[in-house]
Design a protein around this motif. Structure first.
Motif, PDB file in Angstrom:
ATOM      1  N   TRP A  28       0.987  -1.089   0.045  1.00  0.00           N
ATOM      2  CA  TRP A  28       0.058  -0.102   0.003  1.00  0.00           C
ATOM      3  C   TRP A  28       0.816   1.355   0.176  1.00  0.00           C
ATOM      4  N   VAL A  29       0.461   2.193  -0.922  1.00  0.00           N
ATOM      5  CA  VAL A  29       1.280   3.457  -0.621  1.00  0.00           C
ATOM      6  C   VAL A  29       0.283   4.587  -1.113  1.00  0.00           C
ATOM      7  N   CYS A  30       0.407   5.635  -0.233  1.00  0.00           N
ATOM      8  CA  CYS A  30      -0.114   6.726  -0.252  1.00  0.00           C
ATOM      9  C   CYS A  30       0.517   7.887  -1.182  1.00  0.00           C
ATOM     10  N   VAL A  31      -0.053   8.119  -2.340  1.00  0.00           N
ATOM     11  CA  VAL A  31       0.714   8.584  -3.290  1.00  0.00           C
ATOM     12  C   VAL A  31       0.588  10.062  -3.282  1.00  0.00           C
ATOM     13  N   SER A  32      -0.321  10.887  -3.113  1.00  0.00           N
ATOM     14  CA  SER A  32      -0.817  12.211  -2.688  1.00  0.00           C
ATOM     15  C   SER A  32      -0.695  12.996  -4.135  1.00  0.00           C
ATOM     16  N   VAL A  33      -0.389  14.393  -4.091  1.00  0.00           N
ATOM     17  CA  VAL A  33      -0.368  15.333  -5.078  1.00  0.00           C
ATOM     18  C   VAL A  33       1.046  14.969  -5.897  1.00  0.00           C
ATOM     19  N   GLU A  34       2.078  14.766  -5.194  1.00  0.00           N
ATOM     20  CA  GLU A  34       3.282  14.570  -6.121  1.00  0.00           C
ATOM     21  C   GLU A  34       3.418  13.357  -6.427  1.00  0.00           C
ATOM     22  N   PHE A  35       3.476  12.879  -7.529  1.00  0.00           N
ATOM     23  CA  PHE A  35       3.840  11.634  -8.327  1.00  0.00           C
ATOM     24  C   PHE A  35       5.164  11.293  -8.411  1.00  0.00           C
ATOM     25  N   ASP A  36       6.036  11.042  -7.478  1.00  0.00           N
ATOM     26  CA  ASP A  36       7.325  10.768  -7.304  1.00  0.00           C
ATOM     27  C   ASP A  36       7.456   9.191  -7.578  1.00  0.00           C
ATOM     28  N   VAL A  37       8.037   8.871  -8.914  1.00  0.00           N
ATOM     29  CA  VAL A  37       8.120   7.371  -9.236  1.00  0.00           C
ATOM     30  C   VAL A  37       9.125   6.686  -8.254  1.00  0.00           C
ATOM     31  N   LEU A  38      10.340   7.455  -7.788  1.00  0.00           N
ATOM     32  CA  LEU A  38      11.370   6.724  -7.078  1.00  0.00           C
ATOM     33  C   LEU A  38      10.477   6.643  -5.760  1.00  0.00           C
ATOM     34  N   ARG A  39       9.920   7.664  -4.926  1.00  0.00           N
ATOM     35  CA  ARG A  39       9.394   7.589  -3.613  1.00  0.00           C
ATOM     36  C   ARG A  39       8.354   6.382  -3.583  1.00  0.00           C
TER      37      ARG A  39
END
Length: 332
Positions: A28-39
Protein backbone atom coordinates in the motif's frame (compact mmCIF):
# COMPACT_ATOMS: atom_id res chain seq x y z
CA UNK A 1 -15.45 13.67 -4.02
CA UNK A 2 -13.39 14.51 -0.96
CA UNK A 3 -14.43 12.77 2.27
CA UNK A 4 -16.69 10.21 0.61
CA UNK A 5 -14.73 7.16 1.82
CA UNK A 6 -12.52 6.03 -1.07
CA UNK A 7 -9.52 5.24 1.13
CA UNK A 8 -11.69 3.59 3.79
CA UNK A 9 -13.25 1.28 1.21
CA UNK A 10 -9.82 0.37 -0.19
CA UNK A 11 -8.60 -0.39 3.36
CA UNK A 12 -11.57 -2.68 4.01
CA UNK A 13 -10.75 -4.63 0.85
CA UNK A 14 -7.01 -4.66 1.52
CA UNK A 15 -7.36 -5.94 5.09
CA UNK A 16 -10.06 -8.54 4.43
CA UNK A 17 -8.89 -12.03 5.42
CA UNK A 18 -10.16 -13.56 2.19
CA UNK A 19 -8.17 -11.04 0.17
CA UNK A 20 -5.01 -11.73 2.15
CA UNK A 21 -5.38 -15.47 1.50
CA UNK A 22 -6.01 -14.88 -2.21
CA UNK A 23 -2.81 -12.91 -2.96
CA UNK A 24 0.84 -13.84 -2.43
CA UNK A 25 1.97 -10.25 -1.82
CA UNK A 26 0.31 -6.98 -0.81
CA UNK A 27 1.57 -3.41 -0.66
CA UNK A 28 0.00 0.00 0.00
CA UNK A 29 1.30 3.47 -0.88
CA UNK A 30 -0.28 6.87 -0.25
CA UNK A 31 0.72 8.79 -3.41
CA UNK A 32 -0.94 12.20 -2.88
CA UNK A 33 -0.33 15.21 -5.11
CA UNK A 34 3.32 14.65 -5.99
CA UNK A 35 3.69 11.59 -8.22
CA UNK A 36 7.33 10.81 -7.39
CA UNK A 37 8.15 7.52 -9.15
CA UNK A 38 11.23 6.86 -7.00
CA UNK A 39 9.37 7.48 -3.73
CA UNK A 40 6.40 5.34 -4.75
CA UNK A 41 8.69 2.49 -5.81
CA UNK A 42 10.62 2.75 -2.53
CA UNK A 43 7.37 2.58 -0.57
CA UNK A 44 6.11 -0.42 -2.52
CA UNK A 45 9.38 -2.28 -2.13
CA UNK A 46 9.63 -1.43 1.57
CA UNK A 47 6.04 -2.50 2.19
CA UNK A 48 6.67 -5.90 0.63
CA UNK A 49 9.96 -6.61 2.46
CA UNK A 50 8.57 -5.14 5.72
CA UNK A 51 11.29 -2.57 6.23
CA UNK A 52 12.13 0.88 4.97
CA UNK A 53 13.95 1.19 1.65
CA UNK A 54 16.80 3.66 1.17
CA UNK A 55 17.86 2.79 -2.39
CA UNK A 56 17.96 5.89 -4.58
CA UNK A 57 18.82 4.32 -7.96
CA UNK A 58 15.46 3.90 -9.67
CA UNK A 59 16.68 1.35 -12.23
CA UNK A 60 18.23 -0.88 -9.55
CA UNK A 61 15.21 -0.49 -7.31
CA UNK A 62 12.83 -1.47 -10.10
CA UNK A 63 14.92 -4.56 -10.82
CA UNK A 64 14.68 -5.53 -7.15
CA UNK A 65 10.93 -4.91 -7.10
CA UNK A 66 10.47 -6.91 -10.29
CA UNK A 67 12.30 -9.85 -8.72
CA UNK A 68 9.91 -9.78 -5.77
CA UNK A 69 6.82 -9.63 -7.98
CA UNK A 70 7.85 -12.17 -10.63
CA UNK A 71 5.37 -15.06 -10.80
CA UNK A 72 3.61 -13.76 -7.69
CA UNK A 73 -0.05 -12.82 -7.55
CA UNK A 74 0.00 -9.41 -5.89
CA UNK A 75 -2.40 -6.72 -4.72
CA UNK A 76 -1.11 -3.15 -4.77
CA UNK A 77 -3.01 -0.07 -3.62
CA UNK A 78 -2.04 3.39 -4.87
CA UNK A 79 -4.09 5.70 -2.69
CA UNK A 80 -4.98 9.31 -3.49
CA UNK A 81 -3.52 9.64 -6.99
CA UNK A 82 -3.85 12.97 -8.81
CA UNK A 83 -1.38 12.67 -11.70
CA UNK A 84 -2.88 12.21 -15.17
CA UNK A 85 0.48 12.05 -16.95
CA UNK A 86 0.72 8.70 -18.72
CA UNK A 87 4.50 9.17 -19.11
CA UNK A 88 4.94 9.02 -15.33
CA UNK A 89 2.66 5.99 -15.10
CA UNK A 90 4.61 4.22 -17.88
CA UNK A 91 7.81 4.89 -15.91
CA UNK A 92 6.34 3.38 -12.73
CA UNK A 93 4.66 0.25 -14.05
CA UNK A 94 7.40 -1.99 -15.63
CA UNK A 95 8.00 -4.07 -12.45
CA UNK A 96 4.28 -4.85 -12.22
CA UNK A 97 4.27 -6.60 -15.59
CA UNK A 98 6.20 -9.55 -14.18
CA UNK A 99 3.44 -10.56 -11.76
CA UNK A 100 1.30 -13.67 -12.07
CA UNK A 101 -2.07 -13.65 -13.79
CA UNK A 102 -4.77 -12.33 -11.47
CA UNK A 103 -2.61 -9.62 -9.89
CA UNK A 104 -4.55 -6.44 -9.12
CA UNK A 105 -3.81 -2.75 -8.60
CA UNK A 106 -6.39 -0.56 -6.87
CA UNK A 107 -6.14 3.19 -7.43
CA UNK A 108 -8.16 5.77 -5.48
CA UNK A 109 -8.53 9.29 -6.78
CA UNK A 110 -10.75 12.36 -6.71
CA UNK A 111 -9.91 12.89 -10.38
CA UNK A 112 -11.73 10.61 -12.80
CA UNK A 113 -9.20 11.49 -15.48
CA UNK A 114 -6.67 9.41 -13.54
CA UNK A 115 -8.67 6.25 -14.19
CA UNK A 116 -8.60 6.79 -17.94
CA UNK A 117 -4.79 6.96 -17.83
CA UNK A 118 -4.04 4.19 -15.31
CA UNK A 119 -7.01 1.87 -15.51
CA UNK A 120 -7.84 -1.15 -17.62
CA UNK A 121 -11.21 -1.58 -15.91
CA UNK A 122 -14.07 0.88 -15.65
CA UNK A 123 -13.77 3.17 -12.63
CA UNK A 124 -16.19 2.81 -9.73
CA UNK A 125 -17.67 6.10 -8.61
CA UNK A 126 -18.62 6.13 -4.92
CA UNK A 127 -21.96 7.70 -4.09
CA UNK A 128 -22.95 9.49 -0.90
CA UNK A 129 -24.18 7.34 1.97
CA UNK A 130 -27.89 7.01 2.57
CA UNK A 131 -29.22 9.28 5.30
CA UNK A 132 -29.81 6.28 7.60
CA UNK A 133 -26.28 4.92 7.13
CA UNK A 134 -24.88 8.40 7.67
CA UNK A 135 -26.86 8.63 10.93
CA UNK A 136 -25.52 5.26 12.10
CA UNK A 137 -21.95 6.40 11.43
CA UNK A 138 -22.55 9.70 13.18
CA UNK A 139 -24.15 7.97 16.18
CA UNK A 140 -21.27 5.50 16.44
CA UNK A 141 -18.86 8.40 16.96
CA UNK A 142 -21.20 10.63 18.98
CA UNK A 143 -22.38 8.08 21.54
CA UNK A 144 -20.20 5.70 23.52
CA UNK A 145 -23.32 3.78 24.48
CA UNK A 146 -25.45 2.79 21.51
CA UNK A 147 -28.60 3.04 23.67
CA UNK A 148 -28.12 6.76 24.36
CA UNK A 149 -30.06 8.05 21.31
CA UNK A 150 -33.18 6.03 22.24
CA UNK A 151 -32.95 7.11 25.88
CA UNK A 152 -32.68 10.77 24.82
CA UNK A 153 -35.02 11.22 21.84
CA UNK A 154 -34.44 14.98 21.71
CA UNK A 155 -30.74 14.48 20.90
CA UNK A 156 -31.63 12.00 18.20
CA UNK A 157 -34.03 14.48 16.58
CA UNK A 158 -31.34 17.19 16.52
CA UNK A 159 -28.66 14.69 15.50
CA UNK A 160 -30.63 13.52 12.48
CA UNK A 161 -31.06 17.12 11.36
CA UNK A 162 -27.29 17.62 11.67
CA UNK A 163 -26.71 14.45 9.66
CA UNK A 164 -28.92 15.77 6.85
CA UNK A 165 -26.54 18.70 6.52
CA UNK A 166 -23.62 16.25 6.10
CA UNK A 167 -25.12 15.30 2.70
CA UNK A 168 -24.05 11.67 2.94
CA UNK A 169 -20.33 12.35 3.37
CA UNK A 170 -18.72 9.96 5.90
CA UNK A 171 -15.88 12.36 6.79
CA UNK A 172 -18.42 15.03 7.73
CA UNK A 173 -20.47 12.59 9.82
CA UNK A 174 -17.39 11.28 11.62
CA UNK A 175 -15.97 14.72 12.37
CA UNK A 176 -19.23 16.03 13.83
CA UNK A 177 -19.87 12.79 15.69
CA UNK A 178 -16.45 13.17 17.28
CA UNK A 179 -17.19 16.81 18.10
CA UNK A 180 -20.37 15.88 19.96
CA UNK A 181 -18.98 12.70 21.51
CA UNK A 182 -20.56 12.09 24.92
CA UNK A 183 -21.93 15.65 24.84
CA UNK A 184 -25.39 15.61 26.48
CA UNK A 185 -26.08 19.34 26.39
CA UNK A 186 -28.93 20.02 23.97
CA UNK A 187 -27.73 23.61 23.69
CA UNK A 188 -24.42 22.52 22.18
CA UNK A 189 -26.16 20.22 19.71
CA UNK A 190 -28.50 23.02 18.72
CA UNK A 191 -25.57 25.41 18.33
CA UNK A 192 -23.96 23.01 15.87
CA UNK A 193 -27.24 22.58 13.98
CA UNK A 194 -27.91 26.33 13.74
CA UNK A 195 -24.34 27.48 13.17
CA UNK A 196 -23.71 30.05 10.43
CA UNK A 197 -20.72 27.96 9.37
CA UNK A 198 -23.06 25.66 7.44
CA UNK A 199 -23.35 28.50 4.93
CA UNK A 200 -19.63 28.52 4.16
CA UNK A 201 -19.68 25.61 1.71
CA UNK A 202 -18.31 27.76 -1.13
CA UNK A 203 -15.61 29.43 0.95
CA UNK A 204 -11.92 28.57 0.89
CA UNK A 205 -11.65 25.78 -1.68
CA UNK A 206 -14.93 24.14 -0.78
CA UNK A 207 -13.79 22.79 2.57
CA UNK A 208 -16.71 20.91 4.10
CA UNK A 209 -18.75 23.05 6.51
CA UNK A 210 -18.64 20.13 8.96
CA UNK A 211 -14.86 20.48 9.12
CA UNK A 212 -15.15 24.22 9.76
CA UNK A 213 -17.52 23.41 12.61
CA UNK A 214 -15.18 20.79 14.07
CA UNK A 215 -12.32 23.29 14.05
CA UNK A 216 -14.47 26.16 15.35
CA UNK A 217 -15.45 24.16 18.43
CA UNK A 218 -11.91 23.10 19.32
CA UNK A 219 -10.46 24.63 22.50
CA UNK A 220 -7.91 27.35 21.74
CA UNK A 221 -4.92 25.20 22.78
CA UNK A 222 -5.98 22.49 20.32
CA UNK A 223 -6.57 25.06 17.58
CA UNK A 224 -2.93 26.11 17.93
CA UNK A 225 -1.70 22.52 17.75
CA UNK A 226 -3.85 21.76 14.72
CA UNK A 227 -2.85 24.98 12.95
CA UNK A 228 0.80 24.01 13.44
CA UNK A 229 0.14 20.96 11.24
CA UNK A 230 -0.33 23.30 8.26
CA UNK A 231 3.44 23.08 7.79
CA UNK A 232 2.98 19.49 6.59
CA UNK A 233 2.56 18.92 2.84
CA UNK A 234 -0.32 16.78 1.63
CA UNK A 235 0.36 13.09 2.08
CA UNK A 236 2.91 13.73 4.85
CA UNK A 237 3.22 10.75 7.19
CA UNK A 238 3.97 11.30 10.86
CA UNK A 239 4.12 9.48 14.18
CA UNK A 240 2.35 10.63 17.31
CA UNK A 241 5.59 10.81 19.30
CA UNK A 242 7.25 12.99 16.64
CA UNK A 243 4.38 15.47 16.42
CA UNK A 244 4.15 15.74 20.21
CA UNK A 245 7.86 16.64 20.34
CA UNK A 246 7.32 19.30 17.67
CA UNK A 247 4.46 20.78 19.69
CA UNK A 248 6.69 20.77 22.76
CA UNK A 249 9.48 22.54 20.86
CA UNK A 250 7.04 25.29 19.86
CA UNK A 251 5.73 25.59 23.46
CA UNK A 252 2.19 24.74 22.35
CA UNK A 253 1.39 22.39 25.23
CA UNK A 254 -0.15 23.60 28.46
CA UNK A 255 1.57 22.00 31.49
CA UNK A 256 -0.60 20.05 33.90
CA UNK A 257 0.23 18.95 37.40
CA UNK A 258 1.21 15.29 37.76
CA UNK A 259 1.51 14.91 33.98
CA UNK A 260 4.61 14.98 31.83
CA UNK A 261 4.42 17.24 28.77
CA UNK A 262 4.63 14.20 26.52
CA UNK A 263 1.47 12.82 28.16
CA UNK A 264 -0.30 16.15 27.71
CA UNK A 265 0.65 16.13 24.03
CA UNK A 266 -0.60 12.55 23.64
CA UNK A 267 -3.94 13.60 25.16
CA UNK A 268 -4.15 16.46 22.63
CA UNK A 269 -3.33 14.07 19.81
CA UNK A 270 -6.00 11.56 20.89
CA UNK A 271 -8.67 14.27 20.92
CA UNK A 272 -7.73 15.36 17.40
CA UNK A 273 -7.91 11.72 16.25
CA UNK A 274 -11.35 11.30 17.82
CA UNK A 275 -12.56 14.29 15.81
CA UNK A 276 -11.07 12.92 12.56
CA UNK A 277 -8.37 15.58 12.15
CA UNK A 278 -5.82 12.77 11.90
CA UNK A 279 -6.30 9.27 10.55
CA UNK A 280 -4.36 6.03 10.76
CA UNK A 281 -2.32 5.11 7.71
CA UNK A 282 -1.92 1.43 6.96
CA UNK A 283 1.74 0.45 6.92
CA UNK A 284 3.21 -3.04 6.78
CA UNK A 285 6.70 -2.45 8.04
CA UNK A 286 6.64 0.17 10.79
CA UNK A 287 5.77 -0.92 14.30
CA UNK A 288 4.71 2.50 15.61
CA UNK A 289 1.39 3.64 14.12
CA UNK A 290 1.67 6.12 11.26
CA UNK A 291 -0.82 8.94 10.77
CA UNK A 292 -1.80 11.27 7.97
CA UNK A 293 -4.20 14.16 7.42
CA UNK A 294 -6.99 13.88 4.86
CA UNK A 295 -6.41 16.34 2.01
CA UNK A 296 -9.46 18.38 3.07
CA UNK A 297 -8.18 18.54 6.65
CA UNK A 298 -4.79 19.64 5.29
CA UNK A 299 -6.53 22.41 3.32
CA UNK A 300 -8.39 23.46 6.46
CA UNK A 301 -5.15 23.67 8.45
CA UNK A 302 -3.59 25.91 5.81
CA UNK A 303 -6.62 28.21 5.75
CA UNK A 304 -6.90 28.65 9.52
CA UNK A 305 -3.16 29.29 9.90
CA UNK A 306 -2.87 31.47 6.80
CA UNK A 307 -2.27 34.68 8.74
CA UNK A 308 0.43 33.13 10.89
CA UNK A 309 2.32 30.43 9.03
CA UNK A 310 3.58 29.60 5.56
CA UNK A 311 5.92 26.85 4.33
CA UNK A 312 8.96 27.64 2.25
CA UNK A 313 9.28 25.07 -0.50
CA UNK A 314 12.61 23.99 -1.94
CA UNK A 315 14.53 26.69 -3.85
CA UNK A 316 12.16 29.43 -2.64
CA UNK A 317 13.53 32.47 -0.92
CA UNK A 318 11.78 34.10 1.97
CA UNK A 319 11.22 37.20 -0.19
CA UNK A 320 9.18 35.14 -2.66
CA UNK A 321 6.55 34.49 0.02
CA UNK A 322 4.12 36.88 1.59
CA UNK A 323 4.88 35.30 4.96
CA UNK A 324 7.83 33.46 6.46
CA UNK A 325 8.34 29.85 7.47
CA UNK A 326 8.53 30.85 11.12
CA UNK A 327 5.50 29.59 13.01
CA UNK A 328 3.80 32.32 15.06
CA UNK A 329 0.28 31.81 16.32
CA UNK A 330 -1.87 33.77 18.72
CA UNK A 331 -5.43 32.64 19.17
CA UNK A 332 -8.00 35.43 18.96
Amino acid sequence: MGGIGKTTLAQLVYNDVRVKLHFDLQAWVCVSVEFDVLRITQKLYGSIISQSCCMTELDLLQVKLKELLTEKKFLLVLDDVWNENNVDWDLLKPPFESGARGSQIIVTSRNEGVSSVMGTLASHRLMQMSEEDCWLLFAKHAFKNADVPSSNPSLEVIGRQIVRKCKGLPLAAKSLGGLLRSEVSMRKWENVLKSDLWDLSDRERNILPALWLSYHHLPSHLKRCFAYCSIFPKGYEFKRSELVLLWMAEDLLQPKSKKMLEEVGEDYFDILISRSFFQHLFDNYRHEPIFIMHDLINDLAKVVSGEFCVRLEEEESINSKQNSSLFIYEDK
